[in-house]
Write a protein that holds these residues in place. Structure first.
Motif, PDB file in Angstrom:
ATOM      1  N   VAL A   1       0.834  -1.201   0.000  1.00  0.00           N
ATOM      2  CA  VAL A   1       0.000   0.000   0.000  1.00  0.00           C
ATOM      3  C   VAL A   1       0.869   1.252   0.000  1.00  0.00           C
ATOM      4  CG1 VAL A   1      -1.743   1.241   1.269  1.00  0.00           C
ATOM      5  CG2 VAL A   1      -1.753  -1.249   1.237  1.00  0.00           C
TER       6      VAL A   1
ATOM      7  N   VAL B   1      -4.306  -5.653  -3.906  1.00  0.00           N
ATOM      8  CA  VAL B   1      -3.876  -5.990  -2.561  1.00  0.00           C
ATOM      9  C   VAL B   1      -5.087  -6.267  -1.677  1.00  0.00           C
ATOM     10  CG1 VAL B   1      -2.689  -5.176  -0.519  1.00  0.00           C
ATOM     11  CG2 VAL B   1      -1.819  -4.584  -2.767  1.00  0.00           C
ATOM     12  N   ARG B   2      -6.094  -5.409  -1.790  1.00  0.00           N
ATOM     13  CA  ARG B   2      -7.241  -5.538  -0.900  1.00  0.00           C
ATOM     14  C   ARG B   2      -8.096  -6.761  -1.236  1.00  0.00           C
ATOM     15  NH1 ARG B   2     -10.815  -6.947   1.372  1.00  0.00           N
ATOM     16  NH2 ARG B   2     -12.488  -5.860   2.452  1.00  0.00           N
TER      17      ARG B   2
ATOM     18  N   MET C   1     -18.734   2.791  -2.977  1.00  0.00           N
ATOM     19  CA  MET C   1     -17.840   3.956  -2.998  1.00  0.00           C
ATOM     20  C   MET C   1     -18.603   5.206  -3.413  1.00  0.00           C
ATOM     21  SD  MET C   1     -14.505   2.134  -4.609  1.00  0.00           S
ATOM     22  CE  MET C   1     -13.505   3.598  -4.796  1.00  0.00           C
ATOM     23  N   LYS C   2     -19.483   5.055  -4.410  1.00  0.00           N
ATOM     24  CA  LYS C   2     -20.290   6.198  -4.837  1.00  0.00           C
ATOM     25  C   LYS C   2     -21.136   6.715  -3.683  1.00  0.00           C
ATOM     26  CE  LYS C   2     -21.291   5.517  -9.750  1.00  0.00           C
ATOM     27  NZ  LYS C   2     -22.437   5.063 -10.579  1.00  0.00           N
TER      28      LYS C   2
ATOM     29  N   ARG D   1     -20.384   6.897  -0.795  1.00  0.00           N
ATOM     30  CA  ARG D   1     -19.588   7.705   0.119  1.00  0.00           C
ATOM     31  C   ARG D   1     -18.925   8.867  -0.619  1.00  0.00           C
ATOM     32  NH1 ARG D   1     -15.734   4.682   3.705  1.00  0.00           N
ATOM     33  NH2 ARG D   1     -15.720   2.854   2.364  1.00  0.00           N
ATOM     34  N   GLY D   2     -19.558   9.263  -1.722  1.00  0.00           N
ATOM     35  CA  GLY D   2     -19.128  10.495  -2.379  1.00  0.00           C
ATOM     36  C   GLY D   2     -17.936  10.355  -3.310  1.00  0.00           C
ATOM     37  N   PHE D   3     -17.592   9.125  -3.722  1.00  0.00           N
ATOM     38  CA  PHE D   3     -16.462   8.925  -4.634  1.00  0.00           C
ATOM     39  C   PHE D   3     -16.803   9.466  -6.010  1.00  0.00           C
ATOM     40  CE2 PHE D   3     -14.074   6.145  -7.625  1.00  0.00           C
ATOM     41  CZ  PHE D   3     -12.796   6.517  -7.226  1.00  0.00           C
ATOM     42  N   GLN D   4     -15.901  10.310  -6.546  1.00  0.00           N
ATOM     43  CA  GLN D   4     -16.136  10.817  -7.895  1.00  0.00           C
ATOM     44  C   GLN D   4     -14.898  10.664  -8.757  1.00  0.00           C
ATOM     45  OE1 GLN D   4     -18.007  14.722  -7.592  1.00  0.00           O
ATOM     46  NE2 GLN D   4     -19.517  13.802  -6.231  1.00  0.00           N
TER      47      GLN D   4
ATOM     48  N   PHE E   1      -8.853   9.607  -5.647  1.00  0.00           N
ATOM     49  CA  PHE E   1      -8.487   9.089  -4.333  1.00  0.00           C
ATOM     50  C   PHE E   1      -7.725  10.143  -3.550  1.00  0.00           C
ATOM     51  CE2 PHE E   1      -9.190   4.721  -5.613  1.00  0.00           C
ATOM     52  CZ  PHE E   1      -9.692   4.227  -4.429  1.00  0.00           C
ATOM     53  N   TRP E   2      -8.078  10.299  -2.324  1.00  0.00           N
ATOM     54  CA  TRP E   2      -7.331  11.211  -1.462  1.00  0.00           C
ATOM     55  C   TRP E   2      -6.545  10.370  -0.484  1.00  0.00           C
ATOM     56  CZ3 TRP E   2      -7.894  16.184  -2.984  1.00  0.00           C
ATOM     57  CH2 TRP E   2      -8.982  16.455  -3.805  1.00  0.00           C
ATOM     58  N   LEU E   3      -5.279  10.726  -0.319  1.00  0.00           N
ATOM     59  CA  LEU E   3      -4.456   9.955   0.610  1.00  0.00           C
ATOM     60  C   LEU E   3      -4.472  10.608   1.974  1.00  0.00           C
ATOM     61  CD1 LEU E   3      -1.391   9.228  -1.670  1.00  0.00           C
ATOM     62  CD2 LEU E   3      -3.432   7.842  -1.297  1.00  0.00           C
ATOM     63  N   LEU E   4      -4.598   9.770   3.007  1.00  0.00           N
ATOM     64  CA  LEU E   4      -4.666  10.317   4.364  1.00  0.00           C
ATOM     65  C   LEU E   4      -3.274  10.670   4.870  1.00  0.00           C
ATOM     66  CD1 LEU E   4      -6.466  10.995   6.727  1.00  0.00           C
ATOM     67  CD2 LEU E   4      -6.253   8.650   7.510  1.00  0.00           C
ATOM     68  N   ASP E   5      -2.298   9.772   4.592  1.00  0.00           N
ATOM     69  CA  ASP E   5      -0.975   9.986   5.146  1.00  0.00           C
ATOM     70  C   ASP E   5      -0.024  10.613   4.135  1.00  0.00           C
ATOM     71  OD1 ASP E   5      -1.225   9.056   7.775  1.00  0.00           O
ATOM     72  OD2 ASP E   5      -1.412   7.018   6.978  1.00  0.00           O
ATOM     73  N   HIS E   6       0.748  11.550   4.601  1.00  0.00           N
ATOM     74  CA  HIS E   6       1.782  12.134   3.757  1.00  0.00           C
ATOM     75  C   HIS E   6       3.135  11.579   4.185  1.00  0.00           C
ATOM     76  CE1 HIS E   6      -0.285  14.773   1.181  1.00  0.00           C
ATOM     77  NE2 HIS E   6      -0.928  15.356   2.158  1.00  0.00           N
TER      78      HIS E   6
END
Lengths: 220, 252
Positions: free
Chosen positions: B131, B154-155, B210-211, B213-216, B219-224
């Motif tokens: 990941v 992976v998932r 996913m839709k 939950r607002g997926f358009q 992908f946004w990553l949580l961790d930098h």
């Protein structure tokens, strides 16, 4: 006050030979918990999918949050304000870690990362999964998966919950945990379930889907 | 199944402290340069450096040896065959077959390259969580679709394997024994067909969820990731090694 979700003479089928819903009308009022009963394949899940625009009716009207909703664009707002819990949590949880999955919805809503982190931690605490942030979703037990799935929905702070068999396939302890959690939530809900005990303790109204029609079932 | 990256290392390791992006970059540059070298001395340096990196970072011997053994089996085969087809000083002959010295050297270069690259990839990349690797690739502007493909694989590989296991078990419970018969082939065909149908079904349900939950499409990553001094040191060392390899090659 206006109803949150309203179906007016909705018809739907998956093909000419398989009518699923015929002339269905109902309205969900704020803080109402509507139970949806019916045999397997009677169209309960279909009805939920119509409500968030994953399917579109062949005839009739659907309104949500005071607006008529017809095309895909109309439903973006509905999906933000109505949280749907799927029957199979493996369909819903697709991120590797619990925290990323819970954060997926809020990030899609464009919330800043710090706030998303706060929401994630808070939501997990609310469903009793404190410290699960970095667990790998596919290694969780069935009950934990369902709780995480519920957390991913709650993290979007929905006004309405659409729950498709929230306790199906769970053991007694996990079912009780979900039940207690749902009973505490303030949101209006549409609940699909076969568990009579569960519905008896949560639902305020009941409808039965039978041969594609919605019938009142409060006496059952 | 995917090997757990943590199983490759003996406890907390130095490589964990290096930024995944630096690791990806170092592994790629090192692999390309190594693949282009031909001097035995330069390649020896490459292998020595990756081997010491493997030791310093505490790479577990058994899983690393298993992978190296697989590779070196092929290399032995090359050492036996390549000298036959390269002209040069004959080392020894068997009837009309002659093994040349130049050919043997060529086989040795190939083996050195392959081992150095495999070790580098093992230490730097295989120890990364897939990941995290996906996210690092995202930073290098690898097409989003490919990164998503990696992350979803992976998932869901586990879910698919379980589904396969369930179907296979159901077959076994009805006394299915695979053999050399058209019944076996047809049954396995059905099994694979059913897996495909179910995967498509599942992917549709996943997109639906996913839709909801607002997926358009983004992908946004949580961790930098964050760079540190460890990255600077490691980066400088990696650059020095690569330059050393090039100089040795140039002088050879």
């Amino acid at each position: 006050m206006a109803s949150l979700i309203e179906f007016e003479n909705v018809e739907f089928n998956y093909g000419p030979a398989r009518p699923v819903l015929r002339d269905c009308s109902f309205a969900l009022a704020p803080s109402e918990r509507l139970a949806l009963l019916g045999a397997n394949g009677s169209g309960k899940s279909t009805l939920l999918r119509l409500a968030v625009g994953l399917l579109h009716p062949r005839a009739g009207r659907i309104a949500a949050f005071g607006q008529p909703r017809a095309v895909e664009r109309d439903f973006h707002e509905v999906r933000r304000r109505a949280g749907m819990l799927f029957q199979d949590s493996d369909d819903q949880l697709f991120c590797p870690t619990v925290a990323e999955d819970v954060a997926f919805g809020p990030l899609n809503l464009g919330k800043p990362r710090d706030e998303v982190r706060r929401i994630t931690a808070e939501t997990l605490r609310n469903v009793g999964l404190e410290g699960y942030e970095h667990r790998i979703t596919y290694r969780l037990s069935g009950g934990e998966k369902r709780l995480v799935a519920l957390a991913t929905v709650l993290a979007m702070q929905p006004e309405v919950l659409l729950l498709d068999e929230p306790t199906a396939g769970l053991d007694e302890a996990s079912s009780q945990r979900i039940l207690q959690l749902l009973a505490r939530l303030p949101q209006a809900m549409i609940l699909v379930s076969h568990d009579r005990d569960f519905l008896g303790r949560i639902a305020t109204h009941r409808l039965r889907l039978s041969e594609g029609r919605l019938l009142p079932a409060d006496h059952e | 199944m995917v090997t757990q990256p943590t199983l490759l290392l003996r406890g907390p390791s130095l490589v964990d402290r290096i930024d995944p992006r630096v690791r990806v970059l170092a592994a790629v540059v090192f692999s390309i340069v190594t693949a282009l070298l031909s001097s035995l001395v330069a390649l020896g340096l490459a292998l020595a450096c990756t081997a010491s990196l493997a030791m310093v970072s505490g790479l577990r011997l058994a899983p690393a040896a298993r992978r190296l053994a697989g590779l070196n089996g092929v290399m032995l085969l090359l050492a036996a065959v390549v000298p036959l087809s390269v002209e040069g000083t004959a080392l020894f002959a068997l009837g009309s077959w002659t093994w040349s010295r130049e050919g043997l050297l060529l086989a040795a270069t190939i083996a050195l390259k392959a081992n150095a690259i495999l070790l580098a990839v093992l230490v730097l990349l295989a120890t990364l969580d897939l990941v995290v690797l996906g996210h690092a690739l995202h930073h290098f502007y690898v097409p989003e679709k490919l990164v998503h493909l990696l992350l979803f694989t992976v998932r869901y590989i586990d879910v698919l394997e379980q589904e396969y296991g369930r179907l296979r078990e159901a077959m076994r419970l009805r006394a299915f024994r695979p053999g050399l018969s058209s019944h076996t082939y047809r049954s396995f065909g059905y099994l694979i067909g059913m897996l495909l149908v179910r995967s498509v079904d599942r992917s549709e349900r996943i997109v639906a969820a996913m839709k909801c939950r607002g997926f358009q499409g983004k992908f946004w990553l949580l961790d930098h990731f964050a760079m540190s001094w460890a990255d600077a040191w490691f980066g400088a060392a990696a650059v020095a090694v690569v330059i050393g390899m090039i100089v040795l090659q140039w002088r050879a």
